[in-house]
Motif scaffolding. Sequence first.
Motif, mmCIF file in Angstrom:
data_model
loop_
_atom_site.group_PDB
_atom_site.id
_atom_site.type_symbol
_atom_site.label_atom_id
_atom_site.label_comp_id
_atom_site.label_asym_id
_atom_site.label_seq_id
_atom_site.Cartn_x
_atom_site.Cartn_y
_atom_site.Cartn_z
ATOM 1 N N UNK A 1 12.381 0.845 1.819
ATOM 2 C CA UNK A 1 11.969 1.920 2.722
ATOM 3 C C UNK A 1 13.193 2.800 2.941
ATOM 4 N N UNK A 2 13.059 4.080 2.645
ATOM 5 C CA UNK A 2 14.155 5.032 2.796
ATOM 6 C C UNK A 2 13.862 5.943 3.980
ATOM 7 N N UNK A 3 14.803 5.989 4.927
ATOM 8 C CA UNK A 3 14.705 6.886 6.082
ATOM 9 C C UNK A 3 15.840 7.891 6.022
ATOM 10 N N UNK A 4 15.511 9.159 6.264
ATOM 11 C CA UNK A 4 16.505 10.219 6.403
ATOM 12 C C UNK A 4 16.423 10.760 7.823
ATOM 13 N N UNK A 5 17.549 10.813 8.509
ATOM 14 C CA UNK A 5 17.611 11.296 9.890
ATOM 15 C C UNK A 5 18.395 12.600 9.941
ATOM 16 N N UNK A 6 17.869 13.583 10.670
ATOM 17 C CA UNK A 6 18.578 14.847 10.889
ATOM 18 C C UNK A 6 18.541 15.178 12.372
ATOM 19 N N UNK A 7 19.674 15.591 12.910
ATOM 20 C CA UNK A 7 19.753 15.999 14.314
ATOM 21 C C UNK A 7 19.262 17.432 14.422
ATOM 22 N N UNK A 8 18.188 17.654 15.169
ATOM 23 C CA UNK A 8 17.640 19.012 15.319
ATOM 24 C C UNK A 8 17.748 19.498 16.762
ATOM 25 N N UNK B 1 0.833 -1.205 0.000
ATOM 26 C CA UNK B 1 0.000 0.000 0.000
ATOM 27 C C UNK B 1 0.870 1.258 0.000
ATOM 28 N N UNK B 2 1.969 1.227 0.767
ATOM 29 C CA UNK B 2 2.866 2.384 0.819
ATOM 30 C C UNK B 2 3.597 2.587 -0.504
ATOM 31 N N UNK B 3 3.990 1.492 -1.150
ATOM 32 C CA UNK B 3 4.615 1.597 -2.474
ATOM 33 C C UNK B 3 3.652 2.305 -3.424
ATOM 34 N N UNK B 4 2.388 1.870 -3.437
ATOM 35 C CA UNK B 4 1.374 2.496 -4.300
ATOM 36 C C UNK B 4 1.157 3.961 -3.936
ATOM 37 N N UNK C 1 21.432 9.242 31.225
ATOM 38 C CA UNK C 1 20.301 9.471 32.139
ATOM 39 C C UNK C 1 19.759 10.893 32.061
ATOM 40 N N UNK C 2 20.604 11.859 31.676
ATOM 41 C CA UNK C 2 20.184 13.253 31.706
ATOM 42 C C UNK C 2 19.975 13.871 30.328
ATOM 43 N N UNK C 3 20.731 13.411 29.323
ATOM 44 C CA UNK C 3 20.678 14.047 28.010
ATOM 45 C C UNK C 3 19.891 13.205 27.022
ATOM 46 N N UNK C 4 19.223 13.912 26.102
ATOM 47 C CA UNK C 4 18.586 13.210 24.997
ATOM 48 C C UNK C 4 18.781 13.994 23.708
ATOM 49 N N UNK C 5 18.689 13.285 22.594
ATOM 50 C CA UNK C 5 18.872 13.896 21.286
ATOM 51 C C UNK C 5 17.530 13.888 20.566
ATOM 52 N N UNK C 6 17.236 14.981 19.858
ATOM 53 C CA UNK C 6 15.993 15.086 19.088
ATOM 54 C C UNK C 6 16.333 15.008 17.607
ATOM 55 N N UNK C 7 15.590 14.162 16.889
ATOM 56 C CA UNK C 7 15.877 13.972 15.468
ATOM 57 C C UNK C 7 14.598 14.093 14.643
ATOM 58 N N UNK C 8 14.767 14.640 13.447
ATOM 59 C CA UNK C 8 13.724 14.606 12.427
ATOM 60 C C UNK C 8 13.905 13.319 11.638
ATOM 61 N N UNK C 9 12.813 12.633 11.364
ATOM 62 C CA UNK C 9 12.869 11.424 10.537
ATOM 63 C C UNK C 9 11.930 11.609 9.357
ATOM 64 N N UNK C 10 12.451 11.416 8.170
ATOM 65 C CA UNK C 10 11.627 11.433 6.956
ATOM 66 C C UNK C 10 11.589 10.007 6.416
ATOM 67 N N UNK C 11 10.414 9.606 5.940
ATOM 68 C CA UNK C 11 10.264 8.254 5.395
ATOM 69 C C UNK C 11 9.602 8.319 4.026
ATOM 70 N N UNK C 12 10.095 7.500 3.098
ATOM 71 C CA UNK C 12 9.467 7.348 1.789
ATOM 72 C C UNK C 12 9.825 5.963 1.243
ATOM 73 N N UNK C 13 9.237 5.602 0.120
ATOM 74 C CA UNK C 13 9.567 4.349 -0.568
ATOM 75 C C UNK C 13 10.242 4.717 -1.886
ATOM 76 N N UNK C 14 11.344 4.058 -2.190
ATOM 77 C CA UNK C 14 12.083 4.324 -3.418
ATOM 78 C C UNK C 14 12.543 3.008 -4.040
ATOM 79 N N UNK C 15 12.927 3.077 -5.303
ATOM 80 C CA UNK C 15 13.541 1.929 -5.968
ATOM 81 C C UNK C 15 15.045 2.089 -5.857
ATOM 82 N N UNK C 16 15.698 1.079 -5.319
ATOM 83 C CA UNK C 16 17.154 1.098 -5.184
ATOM 84 C C UNK C 16 17.682 -0.181 -5.804
ATOM 85 N N UNK C 17 18.504 -0.046 -6.855
ATOM 86 C CA UNK C 17 18.887 -1.236 -7.613
ATOM 87 C C UNK C 17 17.649 -1.704 -8.353
#
Length: 201
Positions: A169-176, A123-126, A148-164
């Motif tokens: 499933x393609x994920x892009x991570x960015x530290x924000x 369904x996601x491919x379609x 215990x005290x620090x945490x990191x916040x990230x943006x995650x983008x998701x899409x479906x692509x043809x590779x080869x």
Amino acid sequence: GIFISVTIFSFFFEKAKRDNFTIEYESLQKERVWKEILNEFPEGVLLINKKRDIIYVNHSVYTLLNLGPMELEFEGVSDLNSLVDINIDTFTTDSMSVLDDSGGPPLAKFRDLQERIFQKWDRLVNHFESPLRHNDYMMFKGTYSLDDEKQKTIDMKFTMRTFGSEKVALFLFSDISERLVIDSLKQTIQYKERLLATVSH
């Protein structure tokens, strides 16, 4: 006649083998070029196939997810999930309209998102191939603990692509994390400026 037939068959068989090798070689060359390009991305890039194998991960993923050199050999998503526990804090509503039509449990973790993607793979491919889609990516914001005290916040983008030759499933991570700190400081300064302006009048 038989000799000529065998010779012709051998010629075309060898030609087909050579053509197939050429196609595979060109495909490998293209894949190598893409991997070299993706390795230069500042964003973390993660490609996962339908069998749940990680088929590509660039160097930035290790930095963004705080993974050390001893953890460089993960092959499947279960390996990644055992190394870093990412919470999903927010997501765009259009992401949920495709991923969560069944009223299932909410997406609280990155592993929950992966599971939902594998359940709805076709369904996601379609969805992403459709010209009617609103966005090229589904957007999520997540956090994970550094200690215990620090945490990191990230943006995650998701899409479906043809590779080869396969859909991934393609994920892009960015530290924000730093951007959020700067935004918070700006808001504090603006609040103080407004407060001073009301007092001085």
